[in-house]
Design an enzyme around this catalytic site. Structure first.
Site, mmCIF file in Angstrom:
data_model
loop_
_atom_site.group_PDB
_atom_site.id
_atom_site.type_symbol
_atom_site.label_atom_id
_atom_site.label_comp_id
_atom_site.label_asym_id
_atom_site.label_seq_id
_atom_site.Cartn_x
_atom_site.Cartn_y
_atom_site.Cartn_z
ATOM 1 N N TRP A 395 31.884 33.503 43.231
ATOM 2 C CA TRP A 395 31.111 33.088 42.056
ATOM 3 C C TRP A 395 29.605 33.282 42.208
ATOM 4 C CZ3 TRP A 395 28.212 29.697 44.591
ATOM 5 C CH2 TRP A 395 28.792 28.909 45.573
ATOM 6 N N ASN A 396 29.129 33.733 43.372
ATOM 7 C CA ASN A 396 27.671 33.733 43.555
ATOM 8 C C ASN A 396 26.982 34.953 42.925
ATOM 9 O OD1 ASN A 396 28.850 35.360 45.486
ATOM 10 N ND2 ASN A 396 27.284 34.932 47.017
ATOM 11 N N PRO A 420 37.693 37.641 38.394
ATOM 12 C CA PRO A 420 36.487 36.922 38.828
ATOM 13 C C PRO A 420 36.840 35.506 39.267
ATOM 14 C CG PRO A 420 36.561 37.133 36.418
ATOM 15 C CD PRO A 420 37.805 37.777 36.943
ATOM 16 N N GLU A 493 35.335 40.650 52.343
ATOM 17 C CA GLU A 493 33.905 40.305 52.474
ATOM 18 C C GLU A 493 33.824 38.784 52.492
ATOM 19 O OE1 GLU A 493 31.558 42.176 53.124
ATOM 20 O OE2 GLU A 493 32.225 44.165 52.540
ATOM 21 N N CYS A 527 26.076 34.976 50.900
ATOM 22 C CA CYS A 527 26.923 35.025 52.100
ATOM 23 C C CYS A 527 26.161 35.471 53.350
ATOM 24 C CB CYS A 527 28.088 35.968 51.858
ATOM 25 S SG CYS A 527 27.535 37.576 51.283
ATOM 26 N N GLU A 628 29.109 27.258 57.425
ATOM 27 C CA GLU A 628 28.448 27.914 56.296
ATOM 28 C C GLU A 628 28.278 26.854 55.201
ATOM 29 O OE1 GLU A 628 30.678 30.577 53.738
ATOM 30 O OE2 GLU A 628 28.989 31.954 53.783
ATOM 31 N N LYS A 698 33.897 40.130 63.157
ATOM 32 C CA LYS A 698 34.595 38.882 63.514
ATOM 33 C C LYS A 698 35.201 38.248 62.254
ATOM 34 C CE LYS A 698 31.204 37.073 66.194
ATOM 35 N NZ LYS A 698 30.543 36.321 67.254
ATOM 36 N N GLU A 705 31.728 47.626 52.111
ATOM 37 C CA GLU A 705 31.444 48.000 50.739
ATOM 38 C C GLU A 705 30.191 48.866 50.747
ATOM 39 O OE1 GLU A 705 31.610 44.115 48.562
ATOM 40 O OE2 GLU A 705 33.541 44.945 47.913
HETATM 41 P P1 NDP Z 1 36.685 31.435 47.454
HETATM 42 O O1 NDP Z 1 37.206 32.009 48.696
HETATM 43 O O2 NDP Z 1 36.996 30.045 47.138
HETATM 44 O O3 NDP Z 1 37.171 32.298 46.201
HETATM 45 C C1 NDP Z 1 36.957 33.694 46.122
HETATM 46 C C2 NDP Z 1 37.923 34.270 45.090
HETATM 47 O O4 NDP Z 1 39.241 34.287 45.636
HETATM 48 C C3 NDP Z 1 37.999 33.474 43.804
HETATM 49 O O5 NDP Z 1 38.189 34.370 42.741
HETATM 50 C C4 NDP Z 1 39.227 32.618 44.028
HETATM 51 O O6 NDP Z 1 39.810 32.182 42.826
HETATM 52 C C5 NDP Z 1 40.116 33.590 44.763
HETATM 53 N N1 NDP Z 1 41.138 32.994 45.619
HETATM 54 C C6 NDP Z 1 41.074 31.831 46.304
HETATM 55 N N2 NDP Z 1 42.196 31.666 47.052
HETATM 56 C C7 NDP Z 1 42.962 32.774 46.843
HETATM 57 C C8 NDP Z 1 44.245 33.212 47.333
HETATM 58 N N3 NDP Z 1 44.945 32.477 48.189
HETATM 59 N N4 NDP Z 1 44.727 34.393 46.902
HETATM 60 C C9 NDP Z 1 44.019 35.151 46.049
HETATM 61 N N5 NDP Z 1 42.818 34.787 45.533
HETATM 62 C C10 NDP Z 1 42.298 33.618 45.938
HETATM 63 O O7 NDP Z 1 35.124 31.708 47.527
HETATM 64 P P2 NDP Z 1 33.999 31.224 46.532
HETATM 65 O O8 NDP Z 1 34.223 31.799 45.188
HETATM 66 O O9 NDP Z 1 33.884 29.753 46.682
HETATM 67 O O10 NDP Z 1 32.718 31.944 47.165
HETATM 68 C C11 NDP Z 1 32.054 31.447 48.267
HETATM 69 C C12 NDP Z 1 32.491 32.153 49.530
HETATM 70 O O11 NDP Z 1 32.419 33.550 49.362
HETATM 71 C C13 NDP Z 1 31.572 31.833 50.683
HETATM 72 O O12 NDP Z 1 32.305 31.590 51.853
HETATM 73 C C14 NDP Z 1 30.767 33.098 50.849
HETATM 74 O O13 NDP Z 1 30.277 33.311 52.124
HETATM 75 C C15 NDP Z 1 31.731 34.141 50.437
HETATM 76 N N6 NDP Z 1 31.005 35.329 50.006
HETATM 77 C C16 NDP Z 1 31.010 36.427 50.812
HETATM 78 C C17 NDP Z 1 30.295 37.547 50.474
HETATM 79 C C18 NDP Z 1 30.334 38.773 51.328
HETATM 80 O O14 NDP Z 1 30.031 39.827 50.820
HETATM 81 N N7 NDP Z 1 30.670 38.707 52.592
HETATM 82 C C19 NDP Z 1 29.479 37.579 49.264
HETATM 83 C C20 NDP Z 1 29.564 36.397 48.475
HETATM 84 C C21 NDP Z 1 30.317 35.295 48.856
HETATM 85 P P3 NDP Z 1 39.191 30.900 42.033
HETATM 86 O O15 NDP Z 1 37.846 30.633 42.536
HETATM 87 O O16 NDP Z 1 39.168 31.354 40.642
HETATM 88 O O17 NDP Z 1 40.134 29.805 42.283
#
Ligand code: NDP
Length: 731
Positions: A395-396, A420, A493, A527, A628, A698, A705
């Site tokens: 969501w960020n 999303p 990611e 992130c 984090e 890790k 990407e």
């Molecule tokens: P989440 O892991 O909670 O959710 C990410 C997405 O995955 C959402 O669309 C969520 O759905 C979906 N989702 C959750 N569980 C599952 C599953 N078991 N199977 C399939 N889809 C699933 O992350 P946040 O949205 O809270 O974002 C924050 C996290 O993302 C932080 O840890 C951050 O570090 C990481 N992040 C990493 C980045 C990178 O490039 N490395 C960049 C930005 C963020 P829904 O939310 O709709 O329930």
């Protein structure tokens, strides 16, 4: 032999650790307790020594239960493990029941103290529930040793009154804590019922871990499971009565954009800066996901059959449309995420447009290779699309993430189904419009909406060949496990806790600016943020002064005001999590230099604003320096030598990013080479040009990407052998 005289010998190395250095022999000199506790002759008072001995025996008992179980843990066996006489054990505890009851009490007391400490830092009911979950399933508790001991006790509870008493106290305390928090959120009956369910789930997760022989004992996933369950149940209770959508078609996404909703399950998108309802969105279930996959399957064939040049042209057109709609899209992104418009109008849409432009440009250069195999044959490889792929976003940076996944996928000839995060569903719908306007054939890019369950339908679908997810580490693990059955390609990611190292020769103003960019952009919801700022001890004071001056001047406010520099966090729950970490940091002894509180001035009280926060006097083992936080919280850590800071920077399970500020470029390259991080910066931080690949090492992820590397992650290679001579066969 009686009570400790005779055979007691030195504490056996390798058994329980807490009091290893103390002897059990009354005649020898004890070394454990602090000097101030000793009497004049230099020995520890007898009562204390007895306490130490008892505690040692309890630790040995817990070890024994974990290793050989209840039946195997006899008094004689425990005495032998502790290298003491059975008589000494009997002296202290009476019999085996007494010893076990004392051990069970110790485990229960430790857990209760842990919960109490966590609860102290929590200001809201939701935060308190989380504290109970996090402590019960925290990495310190959720181990084979502690878990096996608990299990051994539970097995005996029906047979021993003493154990039953301890178990009752443990259960009562847990239920009382949960009910107390839940009663502020729910009616009493519901609070009671949900408290019992949560307690049962906590016990159930322990049991599952034990039954899997601790193969499934992953504290982080266990906490994520409980957290998701609690959130789902609380949102059910708090959801307003649903409108009868089946009988009336209605438009969603604000008022002007029509997407017709005809099923009864929806969720709401809320502006986190104001609490205003932005849209009501349909949750896509199995039927909708299946329809999307079928449509994508048909469309992908035609899309892949187009020349890469034609595909590239459509993507570049999409880049132009994104730029032309920058103001409108940035506005929507700001409303959906709470991020300042001064960020979304120059980064979020622009980065998405850059990405479509870049991959539109490189599409036509996709190629296999020719291999000379001598005069009789040659070989070549074809770089082919994977087919239907799925993207799941965090969501960020909702629009940017959608673009970063979609542009390379489409350039390579795949069809993309994108989900999303349910907190930020709006701009992905706009991307669908943009791509349609650019001439993308129908079905090649589709958006499905919903929670993790909708994501799971994608990660388990046999026709989807790849999933690229941006999210938390636990989500990445779940996606990997779900994708295993159909052997999906994956790009993960995930999260980070990245180090930013400032050496004594760094240009200080640049380093301060880098630390600000790497911690407070998007209210810290990034992130790759460098949240562990290691500063050379000789410059830490002046570094902190400069930092504090600039942070104090930062403007927190309405995200739509172009002057605002710090907007809202994404949700109330997330804000509580961030505030919980701030409280925990203070409880652990870190010093707040600036910030450390929720901002509720005027209209900001309606949203979820937290002041940018800097912690000094931090240690590497504090929770705020390990977890984090994903909010505006910077920890500053002093270091003395290059070797030391490299070791400390790498001492984390994450490996997403790292930064180094120094005027000595030789040192910069040397340190960067030694850091375990996928994306690094020298004398800057958090700059992500599309040309440079982005991703983690890790637990921060798999795959990359952006850059040409992304093409490899959205294609598969076919090797072709071409014979140019007759076939010789021995048959
Ligand atoms: P989440 O892991 O909670 O959710 C990410 C997405 O995955 C959402 O669309 C969520 O759905 C979906 N989702 C959750 N569980 C599952 C599953 N078991 N199977 C399939 N889809 C699933 O992350 P946040 O949205 O809270 O974002 C924050 C996290 O993302 C932080 O840890 C951050 O570090 C990481 N992040 C990493 C980045 C990178 O490039 N490395 C960049 C930005 C963020 P829904 O939310 O709709 O329930």
């Amino acid at each position: 032999m009686l009570c400790g005289v005779g055979v007691c010998t030195r504490w056996r190395p390798g058994s329980s650790d807490a009091f290893r250095s103390v002897t059990l022999n009354r005649q020898s000199t004890p070394q454990g307790p602090a000097r101030k506790d000793r009497d004049r002759s230099g020995t520890v008072p007898r009562d204390e020594l007895e306490e130490v001995r008892k505690r040692q025996l309890i630790e040995v008992t817990i070890d024994s239960l974990a290793e050989v179980g209840f039946v195997g843990s006899t008094l004689a066996q425990i005495a032998s493990r502790a290298n003491v006489s059975p008589g000494l054990v009997a002296h202290y505890f009476g019999d085996k029941d007494g010893l076990l009851e004392a051990a069970f009490r110790t485990l229960g007391r430790r857990l209760a103290e842990g919960v109490r400490a966590q609860l102290r830092g929590m200001q809201t009911p939701r935060g308190r529930i989380q504290a109970i979950i996090d402590t019960n399933l925290g990495p310190a508790e959720f181990t084979q040793r502690t878990g096996s001991a608990w299990l051994a006790f539970w097995g005996q509870v029906p047979h021993f009154r003493g154990l039953k008493r301890v178990q009752n106290a443990y259960q009562r305390r847990m239920l009382a804590n949960l009910r107390h928090a839940l009663r502020r959120l729910l009616p009493a009956a519901e609070a009671r019922s949900l408290a019992a369910t949560i307690a049962a789930m906590i016990d159930g997760v322990w049991l599952r871990a034990a039954l899997s022989n601790w193969q499934e004992a992953d504290s982080e996933s266990a906490r994520a499971l409980l957290t998701a369950f609690v959130d789902a149940r609380l949102s059910e209770y708090s959801a307003p009565a649903r409108p009868d959508l089946a009988s009336s078609s209605r438009s969603v996404v604000g008022t002007s954009d029509a997407q017709i909703v005809q099923t009864a399950t929806t969720f709401q998108s809320i502006n986190p800066a104001t609490g205003a309802l932005l849209a009501e969105i349909r949750v896509d279930g199995a039927q909708e996901v299946e329809a999307a996959v079928q449509a994508a399957w048909r469309a992908q064939k035609k899309w892949a059959a187009m020349s890469a040049t034609e595909r590239g042209r459509i993507l570049r057109r999409a880049a132009d449309i994104l730029r032309s709609r920058n103001a409108e899209l940035a506005h929507l992104e700001t409303c959906d995420t709470g991020k300042p418009i001064q960020e979304t109008s120059v980064v979020d849409v622009a980065s998405g447009a850059d990405c479509f432009e870049y991959f539109g440009g490189v599409a036509a250069s996709l190629a296999g290779e020719h291999l000379d195999l001598g005069s009789q044959a040659f070989g070549y490889t074809r770089r082919e699309p994977l087919g239907v792929v799925a993207g799941i976003g965090a969501w960020n940076y909702p629009l940017q993430i959608a673009c970063w996944k979609t542009a390379p996928a489409l350039a390579c000839g795949n069809a993309m189904i994108f989900k999303p995060a349910e907190l930020t569903p709006l701009t992905a719908i706009k991307l669908q419009e943009v791509l349609a306007a650019a001439g993308l054939p129908e079905g090649v890019f589709q958006v499905v909406q919903g929670y993790a369950d909708t994501g799971r339908l994608l990660t388990r679908h046999p026709r989807i060949r790849k999933v690229s997810v941006t999210g938390a580490v636990a989500t990445g693990k779940a996606v990997m496990a779900d994708g295993a059955a159909t052997l999906k390609h994956l790009t993960l990611e995930l999260g980070g806790k990245s180090p930013l190292i400032v050496f004594e020769d760094a240009r200080l103003d640049n380093a301060v600016a880098g630390a600000l960019l790497g911690n407070f952009y998007s209210a810290g919801e990034v992130c790759s943020n460098g949240t562990r700022v290691f500063v050379h001890r000789s410059i830490k004071t002046v570094f902190l002064e400069k930092l504090a001056r600039r942070v104090t001047a930062m403007r927190i406010g309405d995200p739509l005001d172009p002057r605002t520099q710090v907007g809202a966090l994404i949700s109330e729950r997330h804000m509580e999590k961030v505030l919980g970490y701030i409280a925990r940091g203070q409880a652990e002894g870190a010093r707040v230099v600036v910030g450390g509180y929720r901002v509720t001035t005027g209209d900001l009280a309606k949203g979820y604003f937290v002041a940018p926060t800097i912690f000094d006097e931090c240690h590497d083992d504090m929770l705020i320096a390990r977890d984090e936080i994903f909010g505006p919280v910077m920890t500053v850590l002093a270091f003395d030598t290059e070797e030391e800071v490299i070791a400390r920077a790498n001492a984390t399970e994450f490996g997403l990013a790292a930064g180094v500020f120094t005027a000595d470029l030789t040192r910069a390259h040397r340190v960067i080479a030694a850091l375990q991080a996928g994306t690094c910066w020298i004398n800057h931080y958090n700059i992500t040009p599309i040309e440079l690949r982005f991703g983690g090492m890790k637990l921060s992820g798999l795959g990359r990407e952006n850059g040409r590397a992304a093409l490899e992650h959205y294609t598969q290679l076919k090797s072709v052998y071409v014979a140019m001579a007759d076939v010789e066969s021995p048959y």
